[in-house]
Structure formats: structure tokens, C-alpha cells
Design an enzyme around this catalytic site. Structure first.
Site, PDB file in Angstrom:
ATOM      1  N   ASP A   1     -29.239 -32.176  -4.437  1.00 44.67           N
ATOM      2  CA  ASP A   1     -30.022 -32.413  -3.222  1.00 44.67           C
ATOM      3  C   ASP A   1     -30.962 -33.606  -3.318  1.00 44.67           C
ATOM      4  OD1 ASP A   1     -29.009 -30.220  -1.775  1.00 44.67           O
ATOM      5  OD2 ASP A   1     -30.246 -28.856  -2.942  1.00 44.67           O
TER       6      ASP A   1
ATOM      7  N   HIS B   1     -32.321 -26.832 -12.009  1.00 43.89           N
ATOM      8  CA  HIS B   1     -31.136 -26.084 -11.609  1.00 43.89           C
ATOM      9  C   HIS B   1     -30.978 -24.868 -12.504  1.00 43.89           C
ATOM     10  CE1 HIS B   1     -27.020 -25.207 -10.402  1.00 43.89           C
ATOM     11  NE2 HIS B   1     -27.280 -25.938  -9.333  1.00 43.89           N
TER      12      HIS B   1
HETATM   13  N1  ACO Z   1     -40.712 -28.793 -10.352  1.00 45.74           N
HETATM   14  C1  ACO Z   1     -41.604 -28.392 -11.294  1.00 45.74           C
HETATM   15  N2  ACO Z   1     -41.365 -27.405 -12.179  1.00 45.74           N
HETATM   16  C2  ACO Z   1     -40.176 -26.799 -12.137  1.00 45.74           C
HETATM   17  C3  ACO Z   1     -39.185 -27.163 -11.205  1.00 45.74           C
HETATM   18  C4  ACO Z   1     -39.476 -28.203 -10.290  1.00 45.74           C
HETATM   19  N3  ACO Z   1     -38.589 -28.582  -9.369  1.00 45.74           N
HETATM   20  N4  ACO Z   1     -38.079 -26.389 -11.369  1.00 45.74           N
HETATM   21  C5  ACO Z   1     -38.371 -25.565 -12.391  1.00 45.74           C
HETATM   22  N5  ACO Z   1     -39.630 -25.807 -12.862  1.00 45.74           N
HETATM   23  C6  ACO Z   1     -40.291 -25.151 -14.007  1.00 45.74           C
HETATM   24  C7  ACO Z   1     -40.756 -23.751 -13.643  1.00 45.74           C
HETATM   25  O1  ACO Z   1     -42.080 -23.761 -13.155  1.00 45.74           O
HETATM   26  C8  ACO Z   1     -40.612 -23.047 -14.965  1.00 45.74           C
HETATM   27  O2  ACO Z   1     -41.698 -23.441 -15.774  1.00 45.74           O
HETATM   28  P1  ACO Z   1     -42.347 -22.400 -16.846  1.00 45.74           P
HETATM   29  O3  ACO Z   1     -41.265 -22.109 -17.819  1.00 45.74           O
HETATM   30  O4  ACO Z   1     -43.496 -23.140 -17.410  1.00 45.74           O
HETATM   31  O5  ACO Z   1     -42.761 -21.202 -16.048  1.00 45.74           O
HETATM   32  C9  ACO Z   1     -39.354 -23.650 -15.574  1.00 45.74           C
HETATM   33  O6  ACO Z   1     -39.289 -24.968 -15.020  1.00 45.74           O
HETATM   34  C10 ACO Z   1     -38.072 -22.892 -15.264  1.00 45.74           C
HETATM   35  O7  ACO Z   1     -37.950 -22.777 -13.851  1.00 45.74           O
HETATM   36  P2  ACO Z   1     -37.443 -21.485 -13.089  1.00 45.74           P
HETATM   37  O8  ACO Z   1     -38.007 -21.481 -11.718  1.00 45.74           O
HETATM   38  O9  ACO Z   1     -37.665 -20.266 -13.935  1.00 45.74           O
HETATM   39  O10 ACO Z   1     -35.879 -21.767 -13.060  1.00 45.74           O
HETATM   40  P3  ACO Z   1     -34.836 -21.073 -12.129  1.00 45.74           P
HETATM   41  O11 ACO Z   1     -33.530 -21.210 -12.778  1.00 45.74           O
HETATM   42  O12 ACO Z   1     -35.275 -19.694 -11.737  1.00 45.74           O
HETATM   43  O13 ACO Z   1     -34.900 -21.948 -10.762  1.00 45.74           O
HETATM   44  C11 ACO Z   1     -34.544 -23.694  -9.223  1.00 45.74           C
HETATM   45  C12 ACO Z   1     -34.033 -22.992 -10.486  1.00 45.74           C
HETATM   46  C13 ACO Z   1     -34.791 -22.663  -8.113  1.00 45.74           C
HETATM   47  C14 ACO Z   1     -33.465 -24.658  -8.722  1.00 45.74           C
HETATM   48  C15 ACO Z   1     -35.847 -24.465  -9.555  1.00 45.74           C
HETATM   49  O14 ACO Z   1     -35.592 -25.452 -10.538  1.00 45.74           O
HETATM   50  C16 ACO Z   1     -36.492 -25.105  -8.330  1.00 45.74           C
HETATM   51  O15 ACO Z   1     -37.276 -24.439  -7.641  1.00 45.74           O
HETATM   52  N6  ACO Z   1     -36.177 -26.400  -8.017  1.00 45.74           N
HETATM   53  C17 ACO Z   1     -36.685 -27.047  -6.829  1.00 45.74           C
HETATM   54  C18 ACO Z   1     -35.863 -26.622  -5.608  1.00 45.74           C
HETATM   55  C19 ACO Z   1     -34.487 -27.245  -5.608  1.00 45.74           C
HETATM   56  O16 ACO Z   1     -34.309 -28.444  -5.808  1.00 45.74           O
HETATM   57  N7  ACO Z   1     -33.485 -26.404  -5.300  1.00 45.74           N
HETATM   58  C20 ACO Z   1     -32.072 -26.850  -5.193  1.00 45.74           C
HETATM   59  C21 ACO Z   1     -31.255 -26.364  -6.352  1.00 45.74           C
HETATM   60  S1  ACO Z   1     -29.605 -26.971  -6.229  1.00 45.74           S
HETATM   61  C22 ACO Z   1     -28.877 -26.002  -5.081  1.00 45.74           C
HETATM   62  O17 ACO Z   1     -29.148 -24.861  -4.924  1.00 45.74           O
HETATM   63  C23 ACO Z   1     -27.886 -26.593  -4.234  1.00 45.74           C
END
Ligand code: ACO
Length: 433
Positions: free
Chosen positions: A364, A307
Site C-alpha cells: 500500500d 506486515h
Molecule cells: N509504524 C510504527 N510501528 C509499527 C508499525 C508501523 N507501521 N507496524 C508495526 N509496528 C510496531 C508495533 O508497534 C510493534 O512494536 P512493539 O513490538 O514495540 O510493540 C511491532 O512493530 C510489531 O507490530 P504488530 O502490530 O504487533 O504487528 P502485526 O503483525 O500485528 O501487524 C500490521 C501488522 C497491521 C500490518 C502493522 O504493521 C501495521 O499496523 N501497519 C500499518 C498499517 C498498514 O500499512 N497496513 C497494510 C498492511 S498490507 C495489507 O494488508 C494489504
């Protein structure tokens, strides 16, 4: 604490005001930075940018706190109805008995949609994604109620538009569900409460009676409350940005629904179940899928994990996980994907990759399992999220209008070519692409 921050650019010092929130959050007001220094701030993805001051929702991602108008989400989910929370978000205070009754009556007067809207449904091909339909249906309300388009409308018209939208949303969502089945629409029954009415319109078969199950009503009431608002997330920010151009309520919220659809936002609930099903079909080896999520050369991500703001736990996910167990038990459903979800969570939370990046289950992760137990197909999950988020979007829209905020218009750092002479068509070399 000083009331200004200092920024030094090429030995030139500039002072900028510091804004303190009611929970002591600190913001540096950079609105005059460019006029004073020529510089802008660059914050791709708005990871550290406050776009507004807001009285609606307080969220502390480190401590896992979520409050609406000062009330803890845990207490609201335990004690309130969805319409009480909607009232709280939109009007600012919890309603007393008379106020709630008036609010419910006003909503129940507008539940029917114009018969011409049915013609729009006739145009969708079989298999159209429900979210695409929802965006269009909500925006189309501005065609049925053209008085909503005028930006300077009276308080009465503003209120009427809000009642219409709250009232018609469950009707539209259930029509979308019925369209997917190819079944006739069921009309609203206004003596039912908001959630029961929606369940009746969704699950009543035209030729048969339908007994509303209080377990389902309670569970959906809770889920809708847990989705009701989440401050300046992607869809709420979209609603506010569209609203800032003086676009009408229906157009702004239609745009919010579009933003919600993406799998990185509300669309994740559909993706979670599809992921769990894939893991189950693949033999249920959660370690293999966790390794895939960690592999930077593999596009797979653990959906429902991570998140932007929660870095400890998502308080909504905690409540939903518990509700998920309760609902499945009460309905007597044994869903193997729940076991896979729990195993995934347990394994991921012990893994250094997820610990270091502070990745936890979000709202979710478990919600889809409940929606499925209720009988909704996966394509409807994000529609149910939108149904819950509606009061939050309305509150954000109203606040934006009330604060008379200027049109939203970010700046950029240009990184393209500098000026170059025009090359005549015959003299051009083939471009790289
Ligand atoms: N699985 C594996 N790795 C992940 C995940 C995941 N679900 N989420 C984040 N990471 C990793 C990224 O690859 C990144 O790694 P790095 O630092 O080695 O490059 C690090 O964790 C930070 O992630 P970001 O994508 O930079 O974080 P951001 O804040 O931009 O994204 C997000 C947040 C979009 C929710 C992300 O965690 C994600 O894609 N999650 C899966 C989709 C999801 O469940 N979305 C619902 C969110 S809740 C809502 O909107 C209602």
C-alpha cells in the site's frame, strides 16, 4: 523428520500428526488435541495458526517470495494480463489462447448490471464512502440472482455466478466513482478489454470522447495483478469463514470487502496518501513523523509500513515502487508526495526501531501515488484494491467449497466471572461503568 509432534500436559504425552507442505512448511495438526487432552491452542490474531491447506498461493515472508499456483509474482506482473492471472487463480492453470478468449467472452457477456441496481445508488447520501457502497452492492447481487443462494448448485450455476461477479465488479466500481462525482453512469463497452473497459466507464464523460491511455492500462493491469491474491490474509480468511457456513458467493465476498476496508488492511492505501499529504502540509520533516511512529504514547503509525508475514521485504512493494516512477514519468506528473514517500522509506529503513521490528514498505505504500496519478480520488483506492483482489477471493471461496471444509468455529479461553448468584434489581450496587 519424524511424522509426529509430542505434547506433554501434566505428564501425559500425546502425539499429534505433522503435516508437510509442498514447500516443506511444517504444521502440527492439532484438530484432535482437545478430544485427546481437553486442551485447546490459544493464538490471538491467528499469528501462528494454519486455518487450511491450500493450493493457490505460496508466500515466504522471510525470503520475500510470492507465487500463485507456482508462478512468481514478478513474472506474472511483467508478462500476464489481469484476466490471465484471474484464470490462473480460479482454475488452477494458465489458460491457452482459446481458453483465455472463451473466459474473456464469458465475462464480457455479463458486464451490465440490472437497471434496478441504479435505484440503490439513489439511496446513498452524497459523500458516502465508496467501500460502504461496494460491500452493499456486491452482497445485493444475491437478490438479483437468487439461484446463487442455494449451497448445492450445479457446476454451470457456480460458474455463471463467478462470471457475473468478475464482469460486474468493474461496472459497480466505476458506478461508485461516478456517484461520488454526481455524474451519470457510463455503460460498459464490451469490445474493450477488462482494464480499458473499467477506465472508460470511470473516466469517460457522458458528453465527451475519452481516449484510453495505454500507459494507464498497463499500470492498472500490473497493480491489479499485484493485488490478486495473498493467501490467508484478513479478508481472504473472512471470505472463507463466511463461505464455511454455506453462505453464497456474493455474501461471502461482500464480507471480504468489509474486512479489506480497515486501515490495518486494504484501507491503508487511502491512509498512506492522507499521511503523506499531512507530512507535506507540515513542512515535509520526515524525521519528526518517524519519531511519532516510534513513540508508544502516540497513536500514529507509519501507514504502508509493516506486515504480518513479510519480514524482509514485500515483493509487491518493490515492483510498485518501480512502476510508480515509470508511470509518473510517462504521464509527466511531478508529485511531491512521491519524494516524501521515498525520503520516509530511506530514513525508516536506516532506523533501528524499524530494523529491529523488520518493518518495510508494504503493497500500500506506493500504490496510492499511482492511483492518484491516474485521477482516482483517495476514497476510491481501497475499491481498486478490491477490484484486484476479487479473483483471489473467488479462488479461496471455490477451494473452500471443493474441499468441503467444516464450518469455521474457533474456541476461546474464558476469562470472565465464574458462577455467581443472581442479584435482584433493587439490591444491585451501581456498576463500575
Ligand atoms: N509504524 C510504527 N510501528 C509499527 C508499525 C508501523 N507501521 N507496524 C508495526 N509496528 C510496531 C508495533 O508497534 C510493534 O512494536 P512493539 O513490538 O514495540 O510493540 C511491532 O512493530 C510489531 O507490530 P504488530 O502490530 O504487533 O504487528 P502485526 O503483525 O500485528 O501487524 C500490521 C501488522 C497491521 C500490518 C502493522 O504493521 C501495521 O499496523 N501497519 C500499518 C498499517 C498498514 O500499512 N497496513 C497494510 C498492511 S498490507 C495489507 O494488508 C494489504
Amino acid at each position: 523428520m519424524t511424522s509426529t509432534a509430542k505434547i506433554v500436559i501434566e505428564n501425559q504425552e500425546t502425539e499429534l500428526p505433522i503435516i508437510i507442505g509442498s514447500e516443506k512448511e511444517i504444521g502440527i495438526d492439532i484438530s484432535d488435541l482437545r478430544s485427546k487432552t481437553g486442551a485447546i491452542t490459544l493464538d490471538i490474531g491467528y499469528k501462528n495458526t494454519g486455518a487450511t491447506k491450500s493450493d493457490i498461493t505460496y508466500l515466504d515472508g522471510e525470503l520475500g517470495i510470492l507465487r500463485h499456483r507456482g508462478y512468481a509474482i514478478e513474472e506474472l506482473a511483467e508478462n500476464a494480463t489481469f484476466l490471465e492471472v484471474a484464470y490462473l487463480l480460479i482454475k488452477g492453470e494458465l489458460p491457452n489462447i482459446a481458453q483465455l478468449s472463451e473466459f474473456e467472452t464469458n465475462i464480457s457477456r455479463h458486464t451490465i448490471v440490472n437497471e434496478d441496481m441504479k435505484n440503490i445508488f439513489n439511496a446513498w447520501p452524497t459523500g458516502s464512502h465508496p467501500m460502504g457502497q461496494l460491500i452493499a452492492m456486491i452482497s445485493s447481487l444475491s437478490s438479483f440472482y437468487p439461484e446463487s443462494i442455494e449451497p448445492n448448485q450445479s457446476e454451470d450455476v457456480k460458474e455463471l455466478n463467478v462470471y457475473r461477479l468478475l464482469a460486474k465488479m468493474p461496472t459497480i466500481c466505476s458506478m461508485i466513482y461516478k456517484k461520488g462525482l454526481g455524474h451519470p453512469f457510463i455503460y460498459p463497452k464490451n469490445k474493450l478489454d477488462y482494464v480499458s473497459n473499467f477506465l472508460n466507464m470511470s473516466f469517460k464523460h457522458v458528453t465527451e470522447d475519452y481516449a484510453i491511455d495505454p500507459v494507464m492500462v498497463d499500470a492498472l493491469n500490473k497493480l491489479l495483478i499485484l493485488h490478486a491474491d495473498h493467501e490467508q490474509n484478513c479478508s481472504a480468511s473472512t471470505v472463507r469463514l463466511v463461505c464455511s457456513s454455506n453462505a453464497n458467493l456474493y455474501a461471502s465476498i461482500g464480507a471480504g470487502v468489509a474486512a479489506l476496508w480497515g486501515p490495518l488492511h486494504g484501507g491503508a492505501n487511502q491512509e498512506v496518501i492522507e499521511m503523506l499529504e499531512k507530512i507535506k502540509a507540515d513542512g515535509g520533516d520526515v524525521t519528526k513523523w518517524i519519531d511519532k511512529a516510534k513513540d508508544k504514547n502516540d497513536p500514529f503509525r507509519l501507514m504502508g509500513f509493516g506486515h504480518r508475514v513479510y519480514k524482509n521485504f514485500d515483493p509487491r512493494a518493490k515492483i510498485i515502487k518501480k512502476a510508480c516512477d515509470e508511470v509518473l514519468n510517462k504521464l509527466g506528473i511531478n508529485d511531491p508526495t512521491l519524494e516524501i514517500a521515498k525520503k520516509l522509506e530511506e530514513t525508516a529503513l536506516k532506523d533501528s526501531y524499524f530494523i529491529e521490528r523488520k518493518l518495510f514498505p508494504n503493497v500500500d505504500f506506493y500504490s496510492g501515488i499511482i492511483y492518484r496519478a491516474m485521477g482516482f480520488p483517495v476514497e476510491m483506492f481501497t475499491v481498486l484494491f478490491a477490484l484486484g483482489r476479487l479473483p483471489g477471493w473467488i479462488a479461496q471461496f471455490n477451494e473452500m467449497r471443493m474441499q468441503k471444509q467444516p464450518i469455521g468455529r474457533p474456541r476461546q479461553i474464558y476469562s470472565g466471572y465464574t458462577l455467581r448468584p443472581f442479584v435482584k434489581r433493587g439490591d444491585r450496587k451501581a456498576s463500575a461503568k
